[in-house]
Scaffold this motif. Structure first.
Motif, PDB file in Angstrom:
ATOM      1  N   VAL A  64       0.845  -1.195   0.000  1.00 54.97           N
ATOM      2  CA  VAL A  64       0.000   0.000   0.000  1.00 54.97           C
ATOM      3  C   VAL A  64       0.882   1.247   0.000  1.00 54.97           C
ATOM      4  O   VAL A  64       2.048   1.215   0.370  1.00 54.97           O
ATOM      5  N   VAL A 173      -4.601   5.808   3.365  1.00 55.40           N
ATOM      6  CA  VAL A 173      -3.799   4.651   2.982  1.00 55.40           C
ATOM      7  C   VAL A 173      -4.545   3.930   1.871  1.00 55.40           C
ATOM      8  O   VAL A 173      -5.747   3.658   1.988  1.00 55.40           O
ATOM      9  N   THR A 174      -3.864   3.633   0.788  1.00 54.10           N
ATOM     10  CA  THR A 174      -4.533   3.030  -0.360  1.00 54.10           C
ATOM     11  C   THR A 174      -5.043   1.634  -0.036  1.00 54.10           C
ATOM     12  O   THR A 174      -4.519   0.935   0.835  1.00 54.10           O
ATOM     13  N   GLN A 175      -6.056   1.221  -0.757  1.00 53.54           N
ATOM     14  CA  GLN A 175      -6.520  -0.154  -0.702  1.00 53.54           C
ATOM     15  C   GLN A 175      -5.524  -1.052  -1.454  1.00 53.54           C
ATOM     16  O   GLN A 175      -4.662  -0.551  -2.194  1.00 53.54           O
ATOM     17  N   PRO A 176      -5.615  -2.379  -1.293  1.00 57.39           N
ATOM     18  CA  PRO A 176      -4.676  -3.256  -2.007  1.00 57.39           C
ATOM     19  C   PRO A 176      -4.663  -3.050  -3.514  1.00 57.39           C
ATOM     20  O   PRO A 176      -3.637  -3.295  -4.163  1.00 57.39           O
ATOM     21  N   GLY A 178      -4.861  -0.183  -4.901  1.00 57.40           N
ATOM     22  CA  GLY A 178      -4.326   1.148  -5.166  1.00 57.40           C
ATOM     23  C   GLY A 178      -5.329   2.277  -5.073  1.00 57.40           C
ATOM     24  O   GLY A 178      -4.964   3.449  -5.154  1.00 57.40           O
ATOM     25  N   TYR A 196       5.374   6.067  -1.083  1.00 58.03           N
ATOM     26  CA  TYR A 196       5.523   4.616  -0.975  1.00 58.03           C
ATOM     27  C   TYR A 196       6.921   4.285  -0.478  1.00 58.03           C
ATOM     28  O   TYR A 196       7.919   4.737  -1.056  1.00 58.03           O
TER      29      TYR A 196
END
Length: 221
Positions: A64, A173-176, A178, A196
């Motif tokens: 993530v 925070v991004t999801q898996p 993106g 990242y």
């Protein structure tokens, strides 16, 4: 490469802090969402555990990133929150690997392994050393300053994590896959940054209007 990394880190720290001089909100309801496409995984993303061979398939976590406004609206700068988050120690892994919080948040570090851990950080934002403690115990740290905190275990050198501390609420925070969505923002022009593994890898300027949704796609180089 070193200079670019330093500039990226400086941009990140600024994004965590800046915004006090941006115009105050007069309207609300605009949305920023999109996708942050991460770089390909590195070979060391699959390193085995060192202590117990039974943990060779360590807790696998989704990769993530963190997306945030480089300069947030001034109305977002409020007193620190009183909140708690958890960063577990499980199968010789910090879970989650990336945690994004607001200033004033307390993070608990429980030990869910059958071995001792020693959580520490040498980061200027928040230095701490929790000492060694066994399974079933938990220790905590409060984060009152914005910035980036690298977290390690003094016993297991392969364990590491990030805590990003923001002075505002405009981050996600991004999801898996993106995808991300920031909290509603006042209409205006913003710079959206994508972080990242210690670096700011993408930025993009976006204009948002009241009641509308702005779609932002960010691509790592």
């Amino acid at each position: 490469m070193v200079l670019r990394r330093r500039l990226a880190c400086a941009s990140l720290v600024a994004g965590l802090v800046l915004g006090a001089w941006a115009p105050a909100a007069t309207q609300s309801g605009a949305t920023i969402r999109g996708r942050f496409t991460l770089p390909p995984p590195r070979p060391d993303d699959r390193r085995p555990a060192l202590i117990d061979p039974r943990n060779a398939a360590r807790t696998r976590q989704p990769r993530v990133g963190v997306v945030y406004l480089e300069v947030a609206p001034s109305a977002a700068f409020e007193d620190g929150v009183s909140a708690r988050q958890v960063m577990d120690q499980r199968n010789e892994t910090f879970v989650p690997h990336v945690l994004a919080v607001r200033t004033g948040t307390t993070v608990d570090f429980p030990n869910s392994d059958r071995v001792y851990h020693n959580v520490f950080s040498l980061s200027a934002t928040r230095r701490f050393d929790l000492g060694r403690y066994a399974v079933g115990r938990s220790k905590s740290v409060r984060f009152d300053r914005p910035g980036v905190v690298r977290v390690f275990c003094d016993i297991h050198s392969h364990m590491n994590a990030f805590i990003l501390v923001f002075a505002h609420r405009y981050f996600d925070v991004t999801q898996p896959d993106g995808t991300f969505q920031l909290p509603p923002v006042p209409p205006g022009t913003y710079t959206v940054s994508a972080w990242y593994e210690g670096d700011v890898l993408a930025t993009r300027q976006v204009v948002v209007r009241a009641g509308e949704t702005a779609i932002v796609d960010l691509q790592a180089p």
